[in-house]
Design a protein around this motif. Structure first.
Motif, PDB file in Angstrom:
ATOM      1  N   SER A 187     -23.096  31.534  25.608  1.00 31.82           N
ATOM      2  CA  SER A 187     -22.754  33.185  26.092  1.00 31.82           C
ATOM      3  C   SER A 187     -23.460  33.445  27.415  1.00 31.82           C
ATOM      4  CB  SER A 187     -22.874  34.047  25.175  1.00 31.82           C
ATOM      5  OG  SER A 187     -24.383  34.362  24.926  1.00 31.82           O
ATOM      6  N   ARG A 188     -22.978  34.340  28.151  1.00 32.77           N
ATOM      7  CA  ARG A 188     -23.320  34.679  29.449  1.00 32.77           C
ATOM      8  C   ARG A 188     -24.782  35.314  28.914  1.00 32.77           C
ATOM      9  NH1 ARG A 188     -23.418  39.877  31.572  1.00 32.77           N
ATOM     10  NH2 ARG A 188     -23.406  39.947  34.024  1.00 32.77           N
ATOM     11  N   GLU A 189     -24.812  35.887  27.845  1.00 40.05           N
ATOM     12  CA  GLU A 189     -26.176  36.745  27.530  1.00 40.05           C
ATOM     13  C   GLU A 189     -27.344  35.611  27.483  1.00 40.05           C
ATOM     14  OE1 GLU A 189     -23.045  39.275  27.250  1.00 40.05           O
ATOM     15  OE2 GLU A 189     -23.135  37.476  26.121  1.00 40.05           O
ATOM     16  N   ASP A 190     -27.059  34.529  26.982  1.00 41.07           N
ATOM     17  CA  ASP A 190     -28.142  33.375  27.088  1.00 41.07           C
ATOM     18  C   ASP A 190     -28.666  33.270  28.486  1.00 41.07           C
ATOM     19  OD1 ASP A 190     -28.273  32.893  24.066  1.00 41.07           O
ATOM     20  OD2 ASP A 190     -26.253  32.236  24.609  1.00 41.07           O
ATOM     21  N   ALA A 191     -27.836  33.454  29.431  1.00 41.58           N
ATOM     22  CA  ALA A 191     -28.187  33.092  30.650  1.00 41.58           C
ATOM     23  C   ALA A 191     -28.826  34.080  31.632  1.00 41.58           C
ATOM     24  CB  ALA A 191     -26.984  32.548  31.544  1.00 41.58           C
ATOM     25  N   VAL A 207     -21.667  28.531  32.570  1.00 39.00           N
ATOM     26  CA  VAL A 207     -20.432  28.287  31.862  1.00 39.00           C
ATOM     27  C   VAL A 207     -20.482  28.366  30.527  1.00 39.00           C
ATOM     28  CG1 VAL A 207     -20.782  25.537  31.815  1.00 39.00           C
ATOM     29  CG2 VAL A 207     -18.470  26.806  31.972  1.00 39.00           C
ATOM     30  N   GLN A 208     -19.529  29.195  29.836  1.00 38.40           N
ATOM     31  CA  GLN A 208     -19.680  29.030  28.245  1.00 38.40           C
ATOM     32  C   GLN A 208     -19.334  27.564  27.877  1.00 38.40           C
ATOM     33  OE1 GLN A 208     -17.463  28.755  25.480  1.00 38.40           O
ATOM     34  NE2 GLN A 208     -19.014  29.463  24.207  1.00 38.40           N
ATOM     35  N   GLU A 209     -20.256  27.106  27.012  1.00 38.83           N
ATOM     36  CA  GLU A 209     -19.989  25.697  26.510  1.00 38.83           C
ATOM     37  C   GLU A 209     -18.804  25.210  26.012  1.00 38.83           C
ATOM     38  OE1 GLU A 209     -23.267  25.527  23.834  1.00 38.83           O
ATOM     39  OE2 GLU A 209     -21.983  26.755  22.007  1.00 38.83           O
ATOM     40  N   VAL A 236     -17.596  26.572  36.397  1.00 39.27           N
ATOM     41  CA  VAL A 236     -18.643  27.694  36.482  1.00 39.27           C
ATOM     42  C   VAL A 236     -17.541  28.951  36.093  1.00 39.27           C
ATOM     43  CG1 VAL A 236     -20.212  28.913  37.900  1.00 39.27           C
ATOM     44  CG2 VAL A 236     -19.554  26.520  38.390  1.00 39.27           C
ATOM     45  N   ALA A 237     -18.278  29.791  35.347  1.00 42.08           N
ATOM     46  CA  ALA A 237     -17.792  31.174  35.152  1.00 42.08           C
ATOM     47  C   ALA A 237     -17.314  32.018  36.122  1.00 42.08           C
ATOM     48  CB  ALA A 237     -18.806  31.839  33.875  1.00 42.08           C
ATOM     49  N   PRO A 238     -16.245  32.660  36.029  1.00 44.77           N
ATOM     50  CA  PRO A 238     -15.869  33.508  37.408  1.00 44.77           C
ATOM     51  C   PRO A 238     -16.646  34.767  37.552  1.00 44.77           C
ATOM     52  CG  PRO A 238     -14.553  33.967  35.251  1.00 44.77           C
ATOM     53  CD  PRO A 238     -15.401  33.013  35.004  1.00 44.77           C
ATOM     54  N   ASP A 239     -17.939  35.103  36.544  1.00 42.11           N
ATOM     55  CA  ASP A 239     -18.850  36.126  36.765  1.00 42.11           C
ATOM     56  C   ASP A 239     -20.154  35.380  36.761  1.00 42.11           C
ATOM     57  OD1 ASP A 239     -18.838  35.358  34.158  1.00 42.11           O
ATOM     58  OD2 ASP A 239     -18.942  37.315  33.469  1.00 42.11           O
ATOM     59  N   THR A 240     -21.103  36.357  37.353  1.00 43.29           N
ATOM     60  CA  THR A 240     -22.421  35.794  37.411  1.00 43.29           C
ATOM     61  C   THR A 240     -23.324  36.420  36.089  1.00 43.29           C
ATOM     62  OG1 THR A 240     -23.154  38.073  38.505  1.00 43.29           O
ATOM     63  CG2 THR A 240     -22.749  36.181  39.772  1.00 43.29           C
ATOM     64  N   ALA A 241     -24.106  35.578  35.658  1.00 45.04           N
ATOM     65  CA  ALA A 241     -25.280  35.998  34.811  1.00 45.04           C
ATOM     66  C   ALA A 241     -26.469  36.840  35.443  1.00 45.04           C
ATOM     67  CB  ALA A 241     -25.625  35.004  33.870  1.00 45.04           C
ATOM     68  N   ALA A 242     -26.098  38.183  35.602  1.00 47.49           N
ATOM     69  CA  ALA A 242     -27.031  39.067  36.221  1.00 47.49           C
ATOM     70  C   ALA A 242     -26.584  40.535  36.015  1.00 47.49           C
ATOM     71  CB  ALA A 242     -27.044  38.800  37.610  1.00 47.49           C
ATOM     72  N   THR A 287     -13.989  33.155  27.219  1.00 45.67           N
ATOM     73  CA  THR A 287     -15.351  33.576  26.418  1.00 45.67           C
ATOM     74  C   THR A 287     -14.856  33.739  24.769  1.00 45.67           C
ATOM     75  OG1 THR A 287     -16.238  34.372  28.437  1.00 45.67           O
ATOM     76  CG2 THR A 287     -17.163  35.452  26.233  1.00 45.67           C
ATOM     77  N   PRO A 288     -15.386  33.052  23.973  1.00 46.05           N
ATOM     78  CA  PRO A 288     -14.978  33.226  22.690  1.00 46.05           C
ATOM     79  C   PRO A 288     -14.826  34.718  22.320  1.00 46.05           C
ATOM     80  CG  PRO A 288     -16.134  31.416  22.659  1.00 46.05           C
ATOM     81  CD  PRO A 288     -16.313  32.066  24.190  1.00 46.05           C
ATOM     82  N   GLY A 289     -14.030  35.317  21.732  1.00 48.62           N
ATOM     83  CA  GLY A 289     -13.896  36.834  21.286  1.00 48.62           C
ATOM     84  C   GLY A 289     -13.471  37.741  22.211  1.00 48.62           C
ATOM     85  N   ALA A 290     -13.445  37.277  23.653  1.00 49.36           N
ATOM     86  CA  ALA A 290     -13.026  38.057  24.543  1.00 49.36           C
ATOM     87  C   ALA A 290     -11.836  38.133  24.932  1.00 49.36           C
ATOM     88  CB  ALA A 290     -14.023  37.763  25.897  1.00 49.36           C
ATOM     89  N   GLY A 291     -10.806  37.325  24.365  1.00 52.38           N
ATOM     90  CA  GLY A 291      -9.409  37.295  24.687  1.00 52.38           C
ATOM     91  C   GLY A 291      -9.225  37.010  26.123  1.00 52.38           C
TER      92      GLY A 291
END
Length: 292
Positions: A187-191, A207-209, A236-242, A287-291
């Motif tokens: 998840s993004r939170e892990d990053a 990137v979500q695995e 790569v995910a379209p958002d940053t992990a910050a 992202t799983p669960g985010a639709g």
């Protein structure tokens, strides 16, 4: 589709195997070390509901070309993930291992008439994590940005892409995708990190695995005719992990790097441009669960 997935015990490889099986593919997992959990459990029940073998494992030294050739025989596609994942000693181990494995897989696939290959490249073809010298021409980074590695891991990934260019010239029926994967995590939170400075060198990418695994399967099994030969793709995910927005990060850490014409970093937009993967592979980060 009968898929060989090399490096199947790794964090990315495991997710690709599970995703491939969920989509109904038959998988031959290949690694240099014994099969580990959660994949080892699949060997206890290796058949699908109709009794057809769905997962098998082979322990193979892929630096040996003949062994690689035998390991891929009978497969229809290859997801090549086997590699040393860091610069290691910063001398020869990573470079020599990775470059030999990637060529052996590509050349063995050509020899066997396997025309679909997706191989793991890396965002580090553009020096990021393991360099002290960053040279960004613009943001967001895309596949047209120059690659200037100064360490053996990034160099090995640039070379695997050049190898793919070479193999499709000689074997034009082959289609090879080099996926420049970011940090693959649940998840993004892990990053996220408390101090954004800690992740400035990789531009807060992730990137979500399972979404990353989907990119490999789209690349190797998709048959919509939108591309041929060899193509490079940022994954790569379209958002940053910050927690900070991207414009603030840009102005704080990389203000000297210009934005590419027509682009912006509003909100939490990524510093990587992945529209090519969406256009040619049909890949959209989920992202799983985010639709989404």
């Amino acid at each position: 589709m009968k898929l060989a997935i090399t490096g199947c015990n790794g964090s990315v490889g495991t997710r690709v195997v599970l995703a491939a099986l969920a989509q109904g593919h038959t998988v031959r997992g290949i690694d240099t070390v014994p099969c580990s959990e959660p994949l080892a459990g699949l060997l206890l029940h290796p058949h699908d509901a109709e009794g057809v073998p769905s997962f098998a494992f082979r322990r193979v030294d892929l630096t040996d070309f003949d062994a690689a050739l035998a390991a891929l025989e009978g497969c229809e596609g290859v997801v090549q993930l086997a590699a040393v994942r860091t610069p290691a000693d910063y001398k020869v181990v990573t470079h020599n291992t990775n470059v030999v494995i990637s060529w052996n897989i590509l050349r063995a696939a050509a020899e066997l008439g396997i025309n679909r290959v997706a191989q793991a490249s890396s965002v580090n073809v553009i020096p990021l994590v393991w360099t002290d010298h960053h040279e960004f021409d613009y943001f967001p980074l895309d596949e047209e940005h120059p690659c200037r590695p100064d360490e053996p891991y990034g160099l090995s990934k640039v070379i695997c892409e050049i190898q793919a260019d070479t193999i499709v010239r000689r074997y034009p029926s082959m289609r090879v995708a080099s996926l420049r994967l970011s940090w693959s995590l649940p998840s993004r939170e892990d990053a996220l990190r408390d101090d954004p400075r800690r992740r400035r060198n990789d531009l807060w990418g992730y990137v979500q695995e399972d979404s990353g695994a989907e990119a490999f399967l789209l690349a190797v099994a998709g048959e919509d005719g939108r591309w041929a030969g060899h193509e490079r793709f940022f994954i790569v995910a379209p958002d940053t992990a910050a927690e900070e927005d991207s414009e603030e990060l840009w102005q704080t850490y990389w203000r000297h790097v210009p934005l590419k014409e027509g682009k912006d970093l509003r909100g939490w937009k990524s510093f990587f441009e992945c529209s090519k993967a969406e256009r040619l592979l049909g890949w959209v980060h989920k992202t799983p669960g985010a639709g989404a």
